[in-house]
Design an enzyme around this catalytic site. Structure first.
Site, PDB file in Angstrom:
ATOM      1  N   SER A 134      -9.846  -0.756   7.132  1.00 38.50           N
ATOM      2  CA  SER A 134      -9.284  -0.565   5.785  1.00 38.50           C
ATOM      3  C   SER A 134      -8.524  -1.739   5.212  1.00 38.50           C
ATOM      4  O   SER A 134      -8.093  -1.669   4.061  1.00 38.50           O
ATOM      5  CB  SER A 134      -8.393   0.673   5.764  1.00 38.50           C
ATOM      6  N   LYS A 166       0.859  -1.203   0.000  1.00 40.13           N
ATOM      7  CA  LYS A 166       0.000   0.000   0.000  1.00 40.13           C
ATOM      8  C   LYS A 166       0.885   1.240   0.000  1.00 40.13           C
ATOM      9  O   LYS A 166       1.881   1.308   0.745  1.00 40.13           O
ATOM     10  CB  LYS A 166      -0.860  -0.020   1.261  1.00 40.13           C
ATOM     11  N   SER A 177      -9.660   1.579   2.893  1.00 38.87           N
ATOM     12  CA  SER A 177      -8.810   2.332   2.001  1.00 38.87           C
ATOM     13  C   SER A 177      -7.766   1.496   1.265  1.00 38.87           C
ATOM     14  O   SER A 177      -7.138   2.003   0.319  1.00 38.87           O
ATOM     15  CB  SER A 177      -8.093   3.441   2.771  1.00 38.87           C
TER      16      SER A 177
END
Lengths: 97, 479
Positions: free
Chosen positions: B177, B78, B153
């Site tokens: 997330s 990420k 996210s």
């Protein structure tokens, strides 16, 4: 909350909210604040619980160069900066007459 | 649909020679070439680096040297986690020019384990969102249905794994997330106990809630990744020294008898408003576990109904503090050339650099911490955080784990909630309480006739062994 409240918060947070977005934020906040105001329903209080883990702070040792970072970290940080002069970060004037 | 690659399968194939690291990397790059333009899971791919690394691993295998379990495994990261000398943007314009100057501790540990870091994945800007639509670099699409969001996210991470463009990924979870995108895309996502994994090198959102964790195709894969990244880090004062009982025990996870376990079903999580297909799926999961001898017990977590409002006070408060560093002065986007003075640099840089959701949360956080409101909001939220933690601690005196749906419904369409922040915030309804309490939570794929569905397991602090054991047992029974 109204647009002058939104602008006041924006000033505190060093952000500018464009005029065309202010009413949108105002509406969003009305809804959000209604939602979070539910917390006032809770009257019970507790002593804040101790953390469930114990922190271990590292020894306060001075390093000329922190071994956690590569030897060129100083140069890399300088390269990230928008404007540099003789290894110093250049910023706009803070104090004016 | 092809069977997804797993860490354990790939490791065996590399060791036996039935595949090579170069072949694996070529296959991953081919998948990215075919799919990423549409999916937008990756914002950057390290093509030359990974080809070179794969060759080095193949040379090592030929020498007969022992291969670590994660060695040669392609993972995506990420783009809120720093890799030295690689761009790290947190999917925000304000960090678009920024190159990381050090490795996050989790990255150091993955590099030491020989993981092949394929590239950086898309996220909601500064990890604020549940759909990856607030990224400054366009949304990511769900590989299962291109008209739908992958969740957020960590949507790019989830899409990279679910889309066959990585074997696993590292994401971060502040309110769900990792778990919610895992549920939306049909993979496993684990949020560890707060303090188990170092946050050093993670671009902070809410420092008392953030945790880095794995997204993978199986529970065992998640366990292998967690075992590599977990543990005390002297650069993160909130990371802990794990006791022998707390450390992961992978042989135990693979073989433990779950028939002696009791799992709680909290009535507050089985409410009206859950989609019927989710309810039906969770019922099937419960029946599967009953078939393994697991005992279920109804429990109550009475303060759960206040988890969302508590989270949306605590989190923005910390966000407003953490994002103060992005001011156009030391790094990132800077509007210094058009600014007349220092304060103008801050305001112009932040106005240009931050998206709407980020601005909204900063302003909300500023409000709840401001004079006159701090007592009503922030102090109250801290009280309720303590009550939510107490609910869980009391529940875990009677049960080994808690089972809930991960999400109230399946993946929604792109654009469906983009203009309705409150509706978007309610996406976290089943996940935020774990972050507030600091306990671990994992989402595991559940039965479905259509879009992916996830079920969530939670356990007490540092008892990841229990939820990983239960997860593995479920997967073995249903594969």
């Amino acid at each position: 909350m109204n647009s002058s409240d939104v602008n006041h918060l924006a000033d505190l947070a060093y952000i500018t909210v464009p005029k065309q977005q202010q009413s949108g934020f105002e509406q969003d906040f009305q809804g959000i604040l209604q939602n979070i105001a539910r917390l006032t329903e809770v009257s019970e209080e507790v002593d804040l619980l101790p953390t469930y883990y114990h922190q271990t702070l590292r020894e306060d040792v001075k390093h000329i160069h922190n071994p956690a970072f590569t030897s060129d970290i100083h140069q890399k940080i300088l390269q990230s900066m928008p404007q540099v002069e003789n290894d110093y970060l250049v910023v706009k004037t803070i104090l004016t007459k | 649909m092809t069977t997804p690659l797993t860490i354990t399968t790939l490791h065996d194939e590399l060791v036996s020679g039935s595949t090579t690291a170069t072949q694996v990397v070529d296959s991953i790059l081919a998948a990215i070439e075919t799919k990423n333009t549409e999916l937008n899971a990756y914002t950057e791919v390290f093509t030359e680096d990974i080809k070179k690394q794969a060759k080095e691993i193949d040379i090592k295998i030929k020498t007969g040297a022992t291969l670590g379990i994660l060695e040669g495994i392609p993972m995506s990261i990420k783009d809120a986690i720093m890799i030295d000398n690689k761009k790290c943007t947190s999917s925000s314009l304000i960090l678009e020019p920024y190159t990381a100057v050090y490795d996050a501790t989790v990255i150091k540990r993955l590099k030491a384990a020989g993981v092949i870091l394929v590239g950086k994945t898309n996220l909601d800007e500064f990890a604020m969102g549940s759909s990856t639509e607030s990224s400054a670099f366009e949304p990511t699409k769900n590989p299962v249905d291109l008209e739908r969001v992958p969740g957020g996210s960590s949507g790019g991470s989830a899409a990279s794994v679910a889309g066959g463009m990585a074997v696993a990924s590292l994401g971060s979870d502040t309110g769900g997330s990792i778990r919610q995108p895992a549920a939306f895309t049909g993979i496993v996502g684990l949020k560890p106990t707060y303090g188990r994994v170092s946050r050093f090198g993670l671009i902070a959102m809410a420092s008392s809630l953030d945790q880095i964790g794995p997204l993978s195709n199986t529970t065992l894969d998640a366990a292998h990744i967690l075992e590599t990244i977990e543990g005390h880090d002297e650069l993160d004062a909130t990371s802990v020294h794990l006791t022998p009982e707390q450390a992961l025990d992978i042989p135990r996870i693979q073989t433990a008898d779950v028939s002696k376990m009791t799992v709680g079903l909290p009535k507050e999580y089985f409410i009206d408003g859950i989609a019927p297909e989710i309810r039906e799926s969770i019922d099937q999961v419960i029946q599967t576990y009953k078939g393994l001898g697991v005992t279920f017990k109804q429990i109550s977590l009475p303060y759960s109904e206040y988890a969302i409002p508590t989270y949306y006070i605590l989190m923005p408060a910390e966000v407003s503090s953490n994002l103060a560093r992005f001011d156009g002065i030391r790094y990132g986007l800077s509007q210094r050339d058009s600014a007349t003075n220092l304060l103008d640099v801050y305001k112009k840089s932040r106005e240009k650099g931050f998206g709407d959701e980020t601005t909204r949360r900063i302003l909300l956080g500023t409000y709840v911490l401001s004079s006159g409101y701090y007592g009503s909001y922030y102090s109250k939220a801290k009280q309720i955080q303590a009550l939510i933690k107490r609910d869980f601690e009391q529940a875990f005196q009677d049960v080994d784990a808690i089972l809930t749906p991960t999400t109230p419904h399946t993946a929604f369409k792109i654009g469906e909630k983009a203009n309705d922040p409150i509706s978007m915030y309610l996406e976290d309804i089943f996940t935020v309480a774990t972050n507030i309490a600091g306990i671990p939570g994992i989402s595991i794929p559940a039965p479905t006739q259509g879009l992916p569905i996830g079920f969530q397991l939670m356990s007490t602090h540092f008892d990841e062994n229990t939820i990983l054991t239960l997860g593995h047992a479920y997967e073995q029974t249903t594969k």
